[in-house]
Design an enzyme around this catalytic site. Structure first.
Site, PDB file in Angstrom:
ATOM      1  N   SER A 434       0.936  -1.406   0.188  1.00  0.00           N
ATOM      2  CA  SER A 434      -0.051   0.175  -0.219  1.00  0.00           C
ATOM      3  C   SER A 434       0.954   1.274  -0.109  1.00  0.00           C
ATOM      4  CB  SER A 434      -0.960  -0.018   1.125  1.00  0.00           C
ATOM      5  OG  SER A 434      -2.045   0.785   1.217  1.00  0.00           O
ATOM      6  N   GLN A 513       0.954   6.882  -7.255  1.00  0.00           N
ATOM      7  CA  GLN A 513      -0.178   7.503  -6.627  1.00  0.00           C
ATOM      8  C   GLN A 513      -0.097   9.024  -6.751  1.00  0.00           C
ATOM      9  OE1 GLN A 513      -1.316   8.001  -2.442  1.00  0.00           O
ATOM     10  NE2 GLN A 513      -2.736   6.388  -2.953  1.00  0.00           N
ATOM     11  N   TYR A 594      -7.650  14.998   1.090  1.00  0.00           N
ATOM     12  CA  TYR A 594      -6.580  15.686   0.091  1.00  0.00           C
ATOM     13  C   TYR A 594      -7.484  16.362  -1.041  1.00  0.00           C
ATOM     14  CZ  TYR A 594      -3.161  13.384   2.719  1.00  0.00           C
ATOM     15  OH  TYR A 594      -2.275  12.949   3.797  1.00  0.00           O
ATOM     16  N   ARG A 642      -8.286   5.886  -5.558  1.00  0.00           N
ATOM     17  CA  ARG A 642      -8.499   5.581  -3.955  1.00  0.00           C
ATOM     18  C   ARG A 642      -9.310   6.794  -3.787  1.00  0.00           C
ATOM     19  NH1 ARG A 642      -4.364   4.438   1.060  1.00  0.00           N
ATOM     20  NH2 ARG A 642      -4.481   2.614  -0.109  1.00  0.00           N
ATOM     21  N   ARG A 736       1.666  -1.601   7.086  1.00  0.00           N
ATOM     22  CA  ARG A 736       2.426  -1.628   8.156  1.00  0.00           C
ATOM     23  C   ARG A 736       3.088  -3.092   8.213  1.00  0.00           C
ATOM     24  NH1 ARG A 736      -1.548   1.643  10.177  1.00  0.00           N
ATOM     25  NH2 ARG A 736      -0.692   3.431  11.346  1.00  0.00           N
TER      26      ARG A 736
END
Length: 793
Positions: A434, A513, A594, A642, A736
């Site tokens: 990710s 991205q 964003y 996304r 993570r």
């Protein structure tokens, strides 16, 4: 199974209650007999009474239950091996009595569209609720509990003055909880299905789920045996289906007969019977506090979990075990009650998350009806996310193998290692690294850190490695350390990284991205203070509307029409540089508050022109940007988007709107939707938990008909296998776990014994494809242990 009704308590206690008195700091292990009052004679209350007497025979324990001994709701109760183990250790007498009446079975049958699929190895134990109460009544009498059946409990404040401990086990409609509502602060959430508890006078040979597609809508039967000649039957359907079918106009007898007719095949034409059965809606109960003074909540009074995971009685019994243990271990009552809540709350919260996933699956059952039959069965079995692919494989490998074959897994290939094609790109497995902001660029230029970071994860086996959000302008950065694609030098630096991935990790794709920070820009590096403004060198911010992200933060300028055009062209130019840099996939970042996300959310877009207002207006600019990027992005290379599927805040983007947003991007050529949530407003209240964002991806996949990428607390390869095989997602993005272990995907393959094209080890690393030994494994084992005189030397 959770009964449809709780055993209520004194309605007169619903008025303003006086504070609960007595001294909560008094010893839990008292020198005098403990005086305890238990409100509610259901399994939780009765079992608590037996345990208190087992702790000390001279404790004075009184149970108040307004119902008669044989007056109970529901029919059968399912208990897990874990719960039974706790009962056996605490009171072998009760365990042996229960054991004598258990009905045990292993199989689950799923019947859908005239096809039955069976999964074995599940190990259920059930008995009649009435029999359970009889056993507990008998045990209470033997131990000397004062059972006051057919007796309303005195008001809880009165009991609190005259007893050392008051246990409120008075069910989902707890009057005790209501009397102290301001203290316990309960939250009751109603749900969308109606259900009714019935029984059949024969024993199913498995736990049976049967789906009926009627002219009025989908209905489902949950059935399981609880005696050699009896089964519980729960019939459930959405509220609108219930009304369309006319159940709202039928009495108990008519409803029972109608249900028997609808599910005649499952019942073999036999009738159903009721026991004061009524259609009801399930309510999830959560309390902010579980105790007040010397009053403590237990079982359904404290929490509920949907019957579809069979946990109501289980949770109440486990509450009783924990409460008794804490009372015996802690020096004061206050410490004991605090320890009880501390021990039980996380367990209950986990169960409630699983129960919510399960009940929502059944609420939205019609979403899955078109799935292939075996996948539908697998999806149903794994609906709560507690039962997984690996669980089922261990229980019934034959069933799991059949699901994998129908899904299209190559032989001996776990679902996560099946390939997926998006346009001209074939991904060798279903794992995505990710996007993770690294805040380590200089003037937007990625350097050695990015080469090592992304290169290491590309060597680690994932099918697709995503960059962090790469900004389309200097003003569109989040922090001074954010990477960009707004200069040729930046494009050349990214080319160095994509070349390394393609040359050194063949078969791994790398995606970029693209995004713009909007009102969340001009902040410090994450480890210096996330979302905190820069101490100096701030740049001006722009957004759909002049609303700061944080109270007191920089107020962005509202973008004018001319500025919107400029920003769109910045995205177009950055996409052209990304294509030249050799990226295999491009993702447009429309999430997390964003800039483009700011247009989509009604909480951040207050515009009154064509770019605000309705969802169509809020979508306008993000779609214009998407179209501009798609025009310059090579046609054979896929594009994803996304989104934040919910803002986790009142008035924000709804799940229904998220589906429409996904449909709109798919109609414009998006190849997949990367489904994240939140981070749009500071007042969000996320419902964290394992795979907690997956239901949004699931919904978009099935309702919008577009491939999805699921993200959010997906941490194990078992989760990935389960989600992909159930059809809830097409790809899983993990962040993570890949920071913890860059070779997470290769290690997942090794742990599953898989060595195929879906997880090819780089040639220099092949010697590490087997886990190294961590210590000596051939030491001689002790053969004989002797105890007795002279054995100590």
């Amino acid at each position: 199974m959770l009964s449809s009704q709780g055993s209520g308590a004194n309605p007169g206690a619903r008025g303003t209650a006086r504070p609960a008195p007595t001294n909560p700091h008094s010893p839990a292990k008292t020198s005098h007999p403990l005086q305890a009052a238990i409100i509610g004679g259901g399994p939780g209350g009765l079992y608590t009474a037996t345990l208190l007497k087992r702790l000390a025979p001279d404790h004075e324990v009184t149970v108040y239950e307004r119902a008669a001994p044989d007056d109970t709701f529901g029919f059968g109760v399912v208990l897990s091996d874990e719960t039974l183990g706790g009962i056996e250790h605490a009171d072998p007498t009760v365990y042996e009595a229960l054991k004598a009446h258990f009905v045990r079975w292993d199989d689950i049958d799923i019947v859908h569209r005239n096809t039955r699929h069976t999964s074995g190895g599940h190990r259920f134990a059930a008995l009649g609720r009435r029999r359970l109460l009889e056993i507990l009544h008998d045990r209470c009498r033997v131990l000397g509990v004062d059972l006051r059946l057919r007796t309303e409990a005195p008001p809880p404040d009165e009991l609190a003055r005259t007893h050392d401990l008051v246990v409120a086990a008075d069910g989902v409609h707890s009057a005790t909880r209501e009397a102290y509502r301001d203290v316990f602060r309960p939250h009751l959430t109603p749900h969308r299905c109606r259900y009714i508890w019935l029984a059949a006078d024969f024993a199913f040979d498995a736990f049976r789920f049967e789906i009926a597609e009627t002219e009025h809508g989908v209905m489902q039967l949950h059935g399981y045996p609880y005696a050699p000649d009896a089964s519980t039957v729960i019939v459930e359907m959405r509220e609108e289906v219930w009304r369309a079918a006319g159940f709202d106009e039928l009495d108990e007898t008519e409803s029972t007969a109608r249900c028997a007719k609808i599910f005649a095949e499952a019942l073999g034409g036999r009738p159903l019977r009721s026991n004061k059965s009524a259609w009801t809606t399930f309510r999830t109960v959560v309390n902010e506090r579980w105790s007040h003074g010397n009053i403590v909540l237990l079982g359904d009074a404290a929490h509920t979990a949907h019957f579809s995971i069979g946990s109501g009685t289980k949770l109440a019994v486990e509450d009783a075990l924990a409460l008794a243990a804490c009372l015996s271990e802690r020096p004061t009552l206050q410490e004991a009650l605090s320890a009880y809540e501390e021990e039980r709350r996380p367990v209950v919260a986990s169960t409630q998350r699983a129960a919510k996933a399960s009940l929502e699956w059944f609420e939205d059952l019609d979403r899955y009806l078109a799935q292939p039959p075996r996948q539908f069965a697998f999806n149903l079995l794994t609906r709560s996310r507690r039962v997984t692919h690996e669980n089922l494989r261990l229980r019934d490998a034959g069933f799991t193998d059949s699901v994998e074959r129908e899904f299209g897994c190559p032989p001996h290939t776990p679902p996560m290692f099946t390939p997926l094609r998006l346009r001209g790109l074939t991904l060798r497995n279903r794992v995505v690294v990710s996007s993770m902001d690294m805040y380590s660029a200089t003037d937007g230029v990625p350097g050695d850190f990015h080469l090592v970071h992304l290169g290491a994860r590309a060597l680690g086996g994932a099918a697709l490695v995503m960059t962090e959000m790469v900004c389309v302008s200097a003003e569109g950065r989040i922090t001074p350390g954010c990477a960009g694609l707004y200069t040729g030098r930046q494009g050349e630096a990214w080319r160095r990284i994509t070349d390394f991935v393609h040359d050194s990790a063949p078969g791994t794709a790398i995606g970029v991205q693209l995004g713009h920070s909007g009102r969340k820009g001009s902040t410090r590096l994450m480890w210096e203070g996330m979302d905190e403004p820069l101490p100096e060198g701030n740049w001006p911010l722009v957004a759909p509307s002049p609303l700061p992200y944080r109270p007191g933060g920089q107020i962005p300028r509202e973008l004018t029409r001319a500025q919107l055009t400029d920003v769109r062209e910045q995205f177009r130019a950055a996409a052209g540089r990304a294509a030249g840099a050799g990226f295999d996939l491009l993702e447009l970042h429309c999430a997390h508050g964003y800039l483009l996300s700011g247009f989509l959310s009604p909480l951040t877009n207050r515009r009154t022109d064509a770019y605000g207002g309705s969802l169509e207006g809020r979508l306008r600019f993000p779609l214009e940007v998407f179209d501009a990027v798609r025009e310059v992005w090579p046609d054979e290379r896929p594009m994803t988007v996304r989104i934040s599927a919910t803002d986790w805040a009142e008035g924000g983007t709804s799940a229904e709107e998220a589906v429409e947003i996904a449909r709109a991007f798919a109609a414009h050529g998006a190849d997949a939707i990367d489904v994240s949530t939140g981070q749009v407003v500071t007042g969000e209240r996320p419902e964290f938990g394992r795979s907690y964002q997956t239901p949004y991806a699931d919904r978009i996949r099935h309702e919008a008909g577009v491939p999805v990428i699921a993200v959010g607390a997906i941490s194990s390869w078992d989760d990935v296998n389960s989600l992909v095989l159930a059809g809830r997602t097409d790809l899983c993005a993990l962040a993570r776990p890949h920071l913890y272990d860059p070779h997470w995907t290769l290690h997942a393959a090794a742990e599953q014994g898989y060595d195929g094209p879906g997880a090819a080890w780089p040639a220099p690393y092949r010697a590490g494809s087997r886990p190294p030994r961590t210590g000596r494994a051939d030491a001689p084992k002790p053969r004989l242990t002797l105890h007795g005189p002279g054995q100590d030397g």
